[in-house]
Design a protein around this motif. Structure first.
Motif, PDB file in Angstrom:
ATOM      1  N   ARG A 162     -34.612 -19.903  32.986  1.00  0.00           N
ATOM      2  CA  ARG A 162     -34.522 -18.552  32.434  1.00  0.00           C
ATOM      3  C   ARG A 162     -33.439 -17.718  33.111  1.00  0.00           C
ATOM      4  NH1 ARG A 162     -39.064 -16.535  29.525  1.00  0.00           N
ATOM      5  NH2 ARG A 162     -40.604 -18.158  29.090  1.00  0.00           N
ATOM      6  N   SER A 163     -33.185 -17.982  34.384  1.00  0.00           N
ATOM      7  CA  SER A 163     -32.231 -17.153  35.137  1.00  0.00           C
ATOM      8  C   SER A 163     -30.836 -17.754  35.211  1.00  0.00           C
ATOM      9  CB  SER A 163     -32.747 -16.924  36.559  1.00  0.00           C
ATOM     10  OG  SER A 163     -32.779 -18.144  37.294  1.00  0.00           O
ATOM     11  N   ARG A 187     -33.262 -10.557  35.218  1.00  0.00           N
ATOM     12  CA  ARG A 187     -33.253 -10.799  33.772  1.00  0.00           C
ATOM     13  C   ARG A 187     -34.050 -12.038  33.412  1.00  0.00           C
ATOM     14  NH1 ARG A 187     -26.826  -9.301  33.110  1.00  0.00           N
ATOM     15  NH2 ARG A 187     -27.092  -7.086  33.578  1.00  0.00           N
ATOM     16  N   GLY A 206     -37.238 -10.956  32.733  1.00  0.00           N
ATOM     17  CA  GLY A 206     -37.306  -9.975  31.657  1.00  0.00           C
ATOM     18  C   GLY A 206     -37.371  -8.551  32.163  1.00  0.00           C
ATOM     19  N   LYS A 233     -32.569  -2.716  29.072  1.00  0.00           N
ATOM     20  CA  LYS A 233     -33.434  -3.860  28.837  1.00  0.00           C
ATOM     21  C   LYS A 233     -33.291  -4.387  27.421  1.00  0.00           C
ATOM     22  CE  LYS A 233     -37.575  -4.264  30.238  1.00  0.00           C
ATOM     23  NZ  LYS A 233     -39.029  -4.032  30.409  1.00  0.00           N
ATOM     24  N   MET A 261     -30.937  -7.275  27.099  1.00  0.00           N
ATOM     25  CA  MET A 261     -31.153  -8.466  27.897  1.00  0.00           C
ATOM     26  C   MET A 261     -31.583  -9.622  27.016  1.00  0.00           C
ATOM     27  SD  MET A 261     -33.218  -7.083  31.195  1.00  0.00           S
ATOM     28  CE  MET A 261     -32.643  -5.678  32.134  1.00  0.00           C
ATOM     29  N   THR A 271     -33.958 -12.749  27.283  1.00  0.00           N
ATOM     30  CA  THR A 271     -35.030 -13.212  28.159  1.00  0.00           C
ATOM     31  C   THR A 271     -35.583 -14.571  27.747  1.00  0.00           C
ATOM     32  OG1 THR A 271     -36.659 -12.010  26.819  1.00  0.00           O
ATOM     33  CG2 THR A 271     -35.733 -10.870  28.716  1.00  0.00           C
ATOM     34  N   ASP A 272     -35.173 -15.097  26.626  1.00  0.00           N
ATOM     35  CA  ASP A 272     -35.658 -16.406  26.176  1.00  0.00           C
ATOM     36  C   ASP A 272     -34.530 -17.412  26.145  1.00  0.00           C
ATOM     37  OD1 ASP A 272     -37.819 -14.723  23.880  1.00  0.00           O
ATOM     38  OD2 ASP A 272     -38.333 -15.627  25.806  1.00  0.00           O
TER      39      ASP A 272
END
Length: 215
Positions: free
Chosen positions: A44-45, A72, A75, A209, A212, A214-215
């Protein structure tokens, strides 16, 4: 009446003195709450699981750009990620928000090139990330790869002399009382160009946000 003397704000001496009290523990707790493995957070990162493991075991810290990547990955905005756990008292976006940057306050993160103090951490949603940093590296070889991250930043020299290196411009030296405003997406590095300590104030724009992934 005696006048109280004020010295330059001292930077805390260890990573454990500011909230989050321990960066590695903080990441491990967030990961545990989500029941994520290191591999999941890595995916994820975008940061290698081996690197995250070193951070969690307090053998490695993270630069500003990598802190953004970890935040991020969870999330979160960077300001939410760095905020003290359970502190929601000043999280609203109302016009009455205020946060004081008191002497010696801030969340401490230490890297090879900088000693960061992230200020006003109790505001969980900010459009700017203010920080004070001691500039440690004196050469690009010592600094390592140039930093790149979303947003813009303003840097102002509080003490010493700082050499500004960017991807597209020749290096320039800032004296005490001078500053620079840059697009942070270009590679950049600040080096200590003095014989003693150099300290900067940096204000970085925060990525909303809503922007961003996140997935």
């Amino acid at each position: 009446m005696a006048t109280r003397k004020r010295s330059h704000p001292a930077l805390p001496s260890t990573t454990q003195e500011r909230a989050p009290e321990n960066l590695g523990l903080h990441i491990r707790e967030l990961r545990s709450e989500r029941r994520w493995s290191l591999s999941e957070l890595s995916s994820r990162s975008g940061i290698a699981a081996s690197t995250l493991s070193k951070v969690e075991n307090d053998t490695l810290s993270l630069t500003y750009d990598r802190l953004l990547m970890v935040a991020r990955g969870f999330g979160m905005s960077l300001s939410e990620f760095l905020a003290p756990r359970g502190d929601a008292g000043t999280s609203s976006q109302g016009i009455a928000r205020i946060s004081w940057a008191r002497f010696g306050s801030g969340e401490r993160v230490v890297t090879g090139a900088y000693k960061y103090d992230y200020l006003c951490g109790n505001l969980r949603q900010k459009r700017m990330i203010p920080l004070v940093a001691e500039v440690r590296a004196r050469t690009l070889e010592e600094f390592g790869p140039l930093l790149r991250h979303e947003g813009e930043e303003f840097v102002f020299v509080l003490e010493g002399r700082v050499e500004v290196n960017t991807e597209f411009y020749a290096p320039e030296v800032l004296e005490k009382g001078e500053g620079v405003y840059i697009d942070s997406r270009q590679g950049h590095a600040y080096l200590n160009a003095s014989d003693g300590v150099s300290i900067i104030l940096s204000v970085n724009s925060e990525t909303p946000k809503d922007n961003m992934i996140t997935d």
